[in-house]
Design a protein around this motif. Structure first.
Motif, mmCIF file in Angstrom:
data_model
loop_
_atom_site.group_PDB
_atom_site.id
_atom_site.type_symbol
_atom_site.label_atom_id
_atom_site.label_comp_id
_atom_site.label_asym_id
_atom_site.label_seq_id
_atom_site.Cartn_x
_atom_site.Cartn_y
_atom_site.Cartn_z
ATOM 1 N N SER A 17 1.138 -3.686 -19.263
ATOM 2 C CA SER A 17 -0.025 -3.157 -18.483
ATOM 3 C C SER A 17 0.702 -2.570 -17.108
ATOM 4 C CB SER A 17 -0.470 -4.497 -17.667
ATOM 5 O OG SER A 17 -0.897 -5.399 -18.566
ATOM 6 N N VAL A 18 1.930 -2.558 -16.766
ATOM 7 C CA VAL A 18 2.132 -1.876 -15.646
ATOM 8 C C VAL A 18 3.332 -1.060 -15.975
ATOM 9 C CG1 VAL A 18 3.304 -1.835 -13.085
ATOM 10 C CG2 VAL A 18 1.541 -3.562 -13.968
ATOM 11 N N ARG A 19 3.867 -1.214 -17.161
ATOM 12 C CA ARG A 19 5.238 -0.427 -17.919
ATOM 13 C C ARG A 19 6.054 0.104 -16.669
ATOM 14 N NH1 ARG A 19 1.908 3.011 -22.353
ATOM 15 N NH2 ARG A 19 0.904 1.574 -23.300
ATOM 16 N N VAL A 20 6.500 -1.152 -16.181
ATOM 17 C CA VAL A 20 7.611 -0.940 -15.155
ATOM 18 C C VAL A 20 8.597 -0.265 -15.315
ATOM 19 C CG1 VAL A 20 9.199 -1.998 -13.574
ATOM 20 C CG2 VAL A 20 6.948 -3.083 -13.957
ATOM 21 N N ARG A 43 11.134 -12.188 -11.334
ATOM 22 C CA ARG A 43 12.446 -11.918 -12.229
ATOM 23 C C ARG A 43 12.327 -11.056 -13.611
ATOM 24 N NH1 ARG A 43 12.691 -17.622 -11.053
ATOM 25 N NH2 ARG A 43 11.878 -18.261 -13.108
ATOM 26 N N THR A 44 11.063 -11.079 -13.916
ATOM 27 C CA THR A 44 10.812 -10.345 -15.269
ATOM 28 C C THR A 44 10.715 -8.757 -14.648
ATOM 29 O OG1 THR A 44 9.427 -11.979 -16.067
ATOM 30 C CG2 THR A 44 9.273 -10.025 -17.146
ATOM 31 N N ILE A 45 10.275 -8.611 -13.448
ATOM 32 C CA ILE A 45 10.170 -7.337 -13.033
ATOM 33 C C ILE A 45 11.745 -6.828 -12.590
ATOM 34 C CG2 ILE A 45 9.362 -5.779 -11.060
ATOM 35 C CD1 ILE A 45 7.082 -7.395 -10.675
ATOM 36 N N SER A 46 12.517 -7.579 -12.165
ATOM 37 C CA SER A 46 13.776 -7.340 -11.752
ATOM 38 C C SER A 46 14.436 -7.042 -13.118
ATOM 39 C CB SER A 46 14.565 -8.419 -11.095
ATOM 40 O OG SER A 46 13.845 -8.541 -9.783
ATOM 41 N N GLN A 89 4.812 1.872 -6.814
ATOM 42 C CA GLN A 89 4.294 2.528 -8.214
ATOM 43 C C GLN A 89 3.384 1.683 -9.024
ATOM 44 O OE1 GLN A 89 7.927 2.906 -7.058
ATOM 45 N NE2 GLN A 89 6.822 4.590 -5.950
ATOM 46 N N GLY A 90 3.689 0.278 -8.756
ATOM 47 C CA GLY A 90 2.980 -0.505 -9.627
ATOM 48 C C GLY A 90 2.271 -1.801 -8.849
ATOM 49 N N TYR A 91 1.247 -2.326 -9.465
ATOM 50 C CA TYR A 91 0.495 -3.405 -8.752
ATOM 51 C C TYR A 91 -0.027 -4.554 -9.535
ATOM 52 C CZ TYR A 91 -3.169 -5.951 -5.980
ATOM 53 O OH TYR A 91 -4.015 -6.737 -5.553
ATOM 54 N N ILE A 92 0.334 -5.621 -9.352
ATOM 55 C CA ILE A 92 -0.076 -6.643 -10.157
ATOM 56 C C ILE A 92 -0.904 -7.826 -9.368
ATOM 57 C CG2 ILE A 92 0.495 -8.871 -11.680
ATOM 58 C CD1 ILE A 92 2.958 -7.085 -12.443
ATOM 59 N N GLY A 93 -2.210 -7.917 -9.499
ATOM 60 C CA GLY A 93 -3.153 -8.790 -8.642
ATOM 61 C C GLY A 93 -3.408 -10.129 -9.359
ATOM 62 N N GLU A 125 -9.021 3.863 -2.610
ATOM 63 C CA GLU A 125 -8.457 5.130 -2.377
ATOM 64 C C GLU A 125 -6.942 5.306 -2.829
ATOM 65 O OE1 GLU A 125 -9.026 5.878 1.721
ATOM 66 O OE2 GLU A 125 -11.356 6.013 1.430
ATOM 67 N N VAL A 126 -6.179 4.203 -2.904
ATOM 68 C CA VAL A 126 -4.765 4.212 -3.242
ATOM 69 C C VAL A 126 -4.480 3.495 -4.310
ATOM 70 C CG1 VAL A 126 -2.399 3.777 -2.375
ATOM 71 C CG2 VAL A 126 -4.193 4.407 -0.594
ATOM 72 N N ARG A 127 -4.551 2.177 -4.521
ATOM 73 C CA ARG A 127 -4.157 1.655 -5.645
ATOM 74 C C ARG A 127 -4.739 2.118 -6.878
ATOM 75 N NH1 ARG A 127 -7.040 -2.600 -8.611
ATOM 76 N NH2 ARG A 127 -7.723 -3.257 -6.805
ATOM 77 N N VAL A 128 -6.060 2.081 -7.144
ATOM 78 C CA VAL A 128 -6.604 2.330 -8.273
ATOM 79 C C VAL A 128 -6.224 3.929 -8.940
ATOM 80 C CG1 VAL A 128 -8.821 3.043 -9.472
ATOM 81 C CG2 VAL A 128 -8.502 0.892 -8.017
ATOM 82 N N PRO A 129 -6.146 5.033 -7.939
ATOM 83 C CA PRO A 129 -6.010 6.179 -8.579
ATOM 84 C C PRO A 129 -4.424 6.547 -8.402
ATOM 85 C CG PRO A 129 -6.812 6.447 -6.252
ATOM 86 C CD PRO A 129 -6.977 4.959 -6.696
ATOM 87 N N ARG A 130 -3.528 5.908 -7.715
ATOM 88 C CA ARG A 130 -2.120 6.184 -7.555
ATOM 89 C C ARG A 130 -1.189 5.230 -8.092
ATOM 90 N NH1 ARG A 130 -2.056 8.239 -1.209
ATOM 91 N NH2 ARG A 130 -4.203 9.045 -1.170
ATOM 92 N N THR A 131 -1.496 4.152 -8.670
ATOM 93 C CA THR A 131 -0.612 3.071 -9.295
ATOM 94 C C THR A 131 -0.893 2.888 -10.459
ATOM 95 O OG1 THR A 131 -1.710 1.027 -8.497
ATOM 96 C CG2 THR A 131 -0.412 2.208 -6.775
ATOM 97 N N ARG A 132 0.101 2.353 -11.266
ATOM 98 C CA ARG A 132 -0.278 1.626 -12.430
ATOM 99 C C ARG A 132 -0.414 0.072 -12.059
ATOM 100 N NH1 ARG A 132 4.430 4.333 -12.953
ATOM 101 N NH2 ARG A 132 5.593 2.457 -13.141
#
Length: 263
Positions: A17-20, A43-46, A89-93, A125-132
């Motif tokens: 989803s985020v392709r970290v 931990r998975t992101i790290s 660069q990434g966001y998980i809600g 204005e920020v999260r949707v257009p600028r982050t994964r």
């Protein structure tokens, strides 16, 4: 012991989803979530080389904030959150709220201010257009009840759906993408349904559906876009008694947001 399904879901969120990527800062915004899953996700992101930034929120506290918030207060909070969002660069809600109607008694003028002054500057204005980014609901007793299922059966269904091989699905759906791109009119026919509409020039998009939850009517506004690589889905929930004009989906940016929503 950590549920093995949790790790599988964390892997989907981080790697699909985020392709970290190494060095990516990833904001985790967790509402009413099991702390153990948030820790596992960090931990998975790290492990993927990313830098997790986690914030936990609870609906009762947010409800108290929304009920009494002033315009100055909302603008101040939005400014802090926007600055943070601009740095990732990434966001998980993640949302695990057990009662989907918890905010139903917050005055609409307050909710309108929060959408306009907080949600729009930070997310639209920020999260949707600028982050994964990716947003998903966590399975709760309330969701199981709304689905007419036992909690155990609903959790099993949820994790089977949300941990599918989405990379394979992405490849498999390409013939449908190509079909939709050259299609001018769609005809959907079934028991009690006979719909015709044009999609010329707009690709594939799904529209809206009406669901009945107990005695409350819930309207789900949905938009799905196929094409351009990964597929994008947007969703908003509205409740009975609130004018449909109060709600809108964010405008499409044309950017691949890499999101899926599990409901």
């Amino acid at each position: 012991m950590i549920d093995a399904r949790w790790q599988k879901l964390a892997d989907v969120l981080v790697h699909h989803s985020v392709r970290v990527q190494p060095g990516d800062k990833v904001l985790i915004e967790a509402f009413d979530m099991p702390p153990d899953f948030v820790a596992l996700l960090m931990r998975t992101i790290s492990d993927a080389g990313g830098i997790p930034i986690a914030e936990t929120k609870t609906t009762p506290v947010l409800r108290a904030l929304y009920q009494n918030a002033t315009e100055e207060q909302i603008r101040f909070i939005a400014g802090l959150e926007r600055q943070r969002m601009e740095g990732v660069q990434g966001y998980i809600g993640l949302r695990g709220t057990p009662n989907f109607a918890e905010m139903s008694d917050v005055p609409q003028e307050k909710m309108r201010l929060i959408r306009q002054l907080w949600w729009v500057p930070v997310h639209q204005e920020v999260r949707v257009p600028r982050t994964r980014w990716v947003v998903l609901r966590w399975p709760t007793v309330g969701m199981a009840q709304a689905a007419g299922m036992s909690t155990e059966a609903f959790e099993d269904f949820y994790f089977r759906v949300c941990t599918l091989d989405y990379a394979k699905m992405e490849r498999d759906v390409q013939p449908l993408v190509e079909l939709m791109e050259r299609t001018r009119e769609v005809h959907i026919k079934g028991p009690g349904t006979d719909l015709r509409f044009s999609i010329e020039g707009i690709g594939g998009r799904a529209l809206l559906r009406l669901a009945q939850h107990s005695r409350r009517r819930v309207l789900h506004l949905s938009r799905a876009r196929l094409g351009g690589g990964r597929n994008h889905y947007q969703h908003q929930q509205c409740v009975r008694g609130q004018p449909l004009s109060e709600y809108s989906l964010p405008p499409e940016t044309g950017q691949d947001c890499g999101s899926h929503l599990c409901r």
